[in-house]
Enzyme design. Structure first.
Site, PDB file in Angstrom:
ATOM      1  N   ASP A   1       0.824  -1.202   0.000  1.00 24.12           N
ATOM      2  CA  ASP A   1       0.000   0.000   0.000  1.00 24.12           C
ATOM      3  C   ASP A   1       0.866   1.264   0.000  1.00 24.12           C
ATOM      4  O   ASP A   1       1.934   1.281   0.602  1.00 24.12           O
ATOM      5  CB  ASP A   1      -0.876  -0.026   1.255  1.00 24.12           C
ATOM      6  CG  ASP A   1      -2.179   0.715   1.039  1.00 24.12           C
ATOM      7  OD1 ASP A   1      -2.356   1.301  -0.044  1.00 24.12           O
ATOM      8  OD2 ASP A   1      -3.000   0.716   1.955  1.00 24.12           O
TER       9      ASP A   1
ATOM     10  N   ASN B   1     -10.511  -2.910  -6.705  1.00 20.91           N
ATOM     11  CA  ASN B   1      -9.632  -1.978  -7.426  1.00 20.91           C
ATOM     12  C   ASN B   1     -10.141  -1.591  -8.824  1.00 20.91           C
ATOM     13  O   ASN B   1      -9.667  -0.623  -9.411  1.00 20.91           O
ATOM     14  CB  ASN B   1      -8.199  -2.529  -7.551  1.00 20.91           C
ATOM     15  CG  ASN B   1      -7.406  -2.434  -6.258  1.00 20.91           C
ATOM     16  OD1 ASN B   1      -6.491  -3.212  -6.013  1.00 20.91           O
ATOM     17  ND2 ASN B   1      -7.753  -1.473  -5.401  1.00 20.91           N
TER      18      ASN B   1
HETATM   19  C1  FPP Z   1      -1.586   0.077  -3.641  1.00 22.42           C
HETATM   20  O1  FPP Z   1      -1.133   1.415  -3.576  1.00 22.42           O
HETATM   21  C2  FPP Z   1      -0.998  -0.615  -4.811  1.00 22.42           C
HETATM   22  C3  FPP Z   1      -1.692  -1.207  -5.826  1.00 22.42           C
HETATM   23  C4  FPP Z   1      -3.161  -1.258  -5.888  1.00 22.42           C
HETATM   24  C5  FPP Z   1      -0.990  -1.845  -6.956  1.00 22.42           C
HETATM   25  C6  FPP Z   1       0.126  -2.748  -6.553  1.00 22.42           C
HETATM   26  C7  FPP Z   1       0.838  -3.242  -7.749  1.00 22.42           C
HETATM   27  C8  FPP Z   1       2.172  -3.240  -7.874  1.00 22.42           C
HETATM   28  C9  FPP Z   1       3.096  -2.781  -6.802  1.00 22.42           C
HETATM   29  C10 FPP Z   1       2.771  -3.768  -9.113  1.00 22.42           C
HETATM   30  C11 FPP Z   1       3.245  -5.153  -8.807  1.00 22.42           C
HETATM   31  C12 FPP Z   1       3.531  -5.926 -10.002  1.00 22.42           C
HETATM   32  C13 FPP Z   1       3.304  -7.277 -10.108  1.00 22.42           C
HETATM   33  C14 FPP Z   1       3.715  -8.020 -11.319  1.00 22.42           C
HETATM   34  C15 FPP Z   1       2.642  -8.064  -9.065  1.00 22.42           C
HETATM   35  P1  FPP Z   1      -2.197   2.578  -3.746  1.00 22.42           P
HETATM   36  O2  FPP Z   1      -2.329   2.876  -5.192  1.00 22.42           O
HETATM   37  O3  FPP Z   1      -3.460   2.158  -3.052  1.00 22.42           O
HETATM   38  O4  FPP Z   1      -1.513   3.759  -2.993  1.00 22.42           O
HETATM   39  P2  FPP Z   1      -2.264   4.903  -2.186  1.00 22.42           P
HETATM   40  O5  FPP Z   1      -2.941   4.225  -1.033  1.00 22.42           O
HETATM   41  O6  FPP Z   1      -1.137   5.778  -1.764  1.00 22.42           O
HETATM   42  O7  FPP Z   1      -3.205   5.552  -3.145  1.00 22.42           O
END
Ligand code: FPP
Length: 246
Positions: free
Chosen positions: A20, A68
C-alpha cells in the site's frame, strides 16, 4: 546471508504483503500515480530476491483486489499493462532462479493476453522449488470463500459428499491457496491497519506487522525490521504455550 541478529530457526516460511502507498509515494514526489506502481513493482522484485536469499519459502503479494476496478480507468489499464509487461520481461530470469509463480483470484475477468501470460508462467514454473511467489490479482477473500462454498455445495448436491462430512480441510481444498501453507507474517505498508479482504481464512493465526513506510520505500532494511518484530512474538495458535515452532 541472513542478518546476524535474525534467528535462522525462526525465519517465517510464508510472508504475505499488502503493498500500500504507491499513489501517495508518487504524489509526494510530484509524479503521476502510475510512477508509484512502477516503483512498487521494483520493490516487490527486490523483496522476492531478499526472501529467496534469506530462506523464506513463500511470498504472496496483493496486487489487485476485486474492489480496485473502481479506480480511474487509466490507472486500471496501466496496472494490467504493467503486470503483463513485467511477466514477459521477468519470467525467464525468475524461472532460472527457481521461482514458482502462481496467480490467485478470478483471472477470467482480466485481459485475454494477460491471462495467457499468467497461464504460461504458472505452467512453466510449476516444478520450481526455490520459492513460491503468489500474486493475487482480481482477488477478494469473501469471493474466494463463497466460490469454495458453491463448489462444496455442488459436490453435496451431486451426492459425492455428505453434508456431515464437510469440514475445514474440505473447504481449504477449494480455496485458491490449496497447495500453500498459511502465511506466518503479514506486512502492510503505508500506515493502514486493516486486511482489506485479503486471505481472511488463511490468516486466522498470521502475525500482523504494520509500518508507516510507503510501499515503494519498503527496502531490505525495512523488511529486516519486520522480521525482527516477528521473531520477538510468541506464537501460541490459541494454546497456552507455543507448541508449534514459528
Ligand atoms: C496500492 O497502492 C498498490 C496497488 C493497488 C498496486 C500494486 C501493484 C504493484 C506494486 C505492481 C506489482 C507488479 C506485479 C507483477 C505483481 P495505492 O495505489 O493504493 O496507494 P495509495 O494508497 O497511496 O493511493
Amino acid at each position: 546471508m541472513i542478518p546476524p541478529d535474525l534467528d535462522p530457526q525462526k525465519i517465517p516460511q510464508h510472508i504475505a504483503v499488502i503493498m500500500d502507498g504507491n499513489g501517495r509515494w508518487a504524489t509526494r514526489q510530484g509524479l503521476p500515480r502510475i510512477a508509484g506502481h512502477r516503483q512498487g513493482a521494483r520493490t516487490l522484485k527486490e523483496l522476492l530476491r531478499c526472501c529467496k536469499d534469506w530462506g523464506i519459502k513463500a511470498l504472496t503479494a496483493y496486487a489487485f483486489s476485486t474492489e480496485n476496478w473502481q479506480r480511474p480507468i487509466e490507472e486500471v489499464d496501466f496496472l494490467m499493462l504493467l503486470f503483463e509487461r513485467l511477466l514477459r520481461r521477468e519470467l525467464s530470469q525468475m524461472h532460472r532462479e527457481g521461482v514458482r509463480i502462481s496467480f490467485i483470484g478470478d483471472l477470467s475477468a482480466l485481459p485475454k493476453s494477460l491471462q495467457t501470460e499468467m497461464e504460461r508462467s504458472m505452467t512453466e514454473t510449476l516444478n520450481n522449488q526455490a520459492i513460491h511467489f503468489t500474486v493475487a490479482v482480481n482477488y477478494g477473500s469473501r469471493n474466494e470463500i463463497t466460490r469454495a462454498c458453491r463448489q462444496v455445495a455442488e459436490l453435496v448436491q451431486q451426492g459425492k459428499l455428505s453434508a456431515d462430512a464437510v469440514n475445514e480441510d474440505i473447504v481449504e481444498q477449494h480455496l485458491y491457496t490449496v497447495d500453500t501453507q498459511p502465511p506466518d507474517l503479514l506486512i502492510r505498508t503505508s500506515g493502514e491497519m486493516r486486511l482489506s479482504n485479503f486471505l481472511l481464512w488463511q490468516m486466522a493465526y498470521t502475525e500482523m506487522y504494520f509500518t508507516d513506510i510507503l510501499w515503494p520505500d519498503f527496502d531490505r532494511a525495512a523488511f529486516h525490521q519486520a522480521l525482527l518484530s516477528y521473531q520477538k512474538r510468541d506464537r501460541r495458535f490459541g494454546q497456552v504455550k507455543a507448541l508449534i515452532p514459528a
